[in-house]
Design an enzyme around this catalytic site. Structure first.
Site, short mmCIF file in Angstrom:
data_model
loop_
_atom_site.label_atom_id
_atom_site.label_comp_id
_atom_site.label_asym_id
_atom_site.label_seq_id
_atom_site.Cartn_x
_atom_site.Cartn_y
_atom_site.Cartn_z
N ARG A 261 5.13 -0.95 -3.89
CA ARG A 261 6.15 -0.30 -4.71
C ARG A 261 7.51 -0.57 -4.08
NH1 ARG A 261 3.32 0.05 -8.34
NH2 ARG A 261 2.69 1.84 -9.61
N GLU B 148 13.89 -1.28 -9.45
CA GLU B 148 13.56 -2.32 -10.43
C GLU B 148 13.65 -1.78 -11.86
OE1 GLU B 148 9.52 -2.99 -8.79
OE2 GLU B 148 8.75 -2.41 -10.76
N HIS C 258 7.11 -7.76 -10.81
CA HIS C 258 6.06 -6.72 -10.83
C HIS C 258 4.88 -7.16 -11.73
CE1 HIS C 258 5.37 -2.13 -10.20
NE2 HIS C 258 4.21 -2.79 -10.29
C1 DGY Z 1 -0.02 -0.41 -10.73
O1 DGY Z 1 -1.08 -0.40 -11.37
O2 DGY Z 1 0.32 0.53 -10.02
C2 DGY Z 1 0.80 -1.62 -10.87
O3 DGY Z 1 1.82 -1.67 -9.93
C3 DGY Z 1 1.38 -1.69 -12.27
O4 DGY Z 1 2.33 -0.67 -12.40
#
Ligand code: DGY
Length: 330
Positions: A239, A268, A286
């Site tokens: 993240r 982001e 992402h």
């Molecule tokens: C998740 O599944 O957490 C991925 O980062 C997609 O948001």
């Protein structure tokens, strides 16, 4: 009359259709990113919502919609939910673990390799028409095979990356995690538990896969980057906010570490402008879980959760992957 739910982002039409079998669905085919005020308004009268990681649910949103009972996130991460606020109000939250583990690990490994072997940087050079001859140190990078892989955050995805490194590339695998894993899991991943400082000092390739929370905010900032080898790479598929992007851009510009691969960013979809200026970083939007099969599996699981949590379908009352199951008992 069917209960009402909100599908807050655009998703597979087939999944929306499945939800319509049980619910009055307000969907978002235009994929508008709702402001908080719009989200509050759209949630009016809804008992459930199908969300993704960009849909922020906090106490204000919940208090404006006390009828809301279930939030089904199409993501394994759920830092977009204020979990304490949800649990305190009896709102059940679900996520989509497991179905994305191997796909996300594939991507993490690919991003690490692209970073170490300078694939994006060299492709840009070729596309710019600058390739006029071969030379001995042209885009030399660092090896993956037999190198030391350092994994920060050893949940399911971290373990899947460890297995790829240890078994596929004969890497030495070190990991750091909130708690040490069971010895049988360590053995299957051929992974050794070390302190965070040792991990940072010894990793040739650091891969970050830990969840984001207040505690993990800037877990890798200037002091941590200073511990890394100048030849090391850093890959973040977890993240934004776990890495201090400004400090990372500075370390990359000053070549205090060799390169980085980033799939997630603080704030982001905005990317820190200094990261866009440095050549030794691979940037992706992402997409670690983005294969057709996996995104569909995530959407299906989120729908299964919403349907079951609201008392419909074959698993009525038993959503497969609740985050705060304690609210079901109350
Ligand atoms: C998740 O599944 O957490 C991925 O980062 C997609 O948001």
């Amino acid at each position: 009359m069917k209960p009402q739910v909100l599908v807050a982002r655009n998703v597979f039409p087939e999944v929306v259709e499945r939800l319509r079998e049980h619910f009055e669905v307000e969907d978002n085919p235009g994929d508008r990113i709702y402001t908080k005020a719009e989200l509050i308004e759209r949630l009016k009268g809804k008992v459930g919502a199908f969300t993704t990681g960009s849909v922020m649910i906090d106490a204000e949103v919940l208090d404006a919609n006390p009828q809301l009972r279930v939030l089904a996130n199409m993501a394994v991460g759920y830092n977009n939910f204020d979990m304490a606020a949800c649990t305190a109000r009896g709102v059940l939250c679900t996520n989509t673990p497991d179905v994305l583990t191997e796909t996300t690990a594939d991507f993490g490994f690919a991003l690490m390799m692209a970073t170490a072997r300078r694939i994006a940087e060299s492709e840009h050079y070729l596309r710019r028409g600058e390739w006029s001859k071969w030379f001995y140190d042209m885009f030399v990078g660092s090896d993956i095979h037999h190198a030391t892989l350092g994994i920060l955050g050893m949940g399911r995805i971290g373990q899947a990356i460890a297995r790829r490194g240890a078994h596929g590339f004969e890497m030495r695998v070190l990991y750091h995690n909130r708690s040490r894993l069971d010895p049988s899991i360590e053995a299957s991943c051929k992974a050794t538990y070390v302190g965070k400082e040792q991990l940072l000092r010894e990793a040739d390739h650091l891969v970050i896969v830990m969840p984001y929370s207040k505690e993990s905010h800037h877990a890798v900032g200037a002091p941590e980057l200073a511990l890394m080898k100048p030849t090391a790479t850093l890959t973040n598929i977890a993240r934004g906010g776990i890495v201090d992007d400004a400090a990372l851009a500075k370390a990359l510009a000053e070549r205090r570490i060799a390169a980085a691969g980033l799939d997630v960013f603080e704030g982001e979809p905005t990317v820190h402008p200094d990261l866009l200026k440095v050549p030794n970083v691979v940037l992706t939007p992402h997409i670690a879980s983005a294969t057709v099969a996996t995104r569909r599996a995530m959407a299906d699981l989120a729908a299964d959760n919403l349907i079951a949590a609201l008392g419909f379908g074959p698993n009525a009352g038993k959503p497969p992957t609740p985050i705060n199951p304690e609210v079901m008992k109350s």
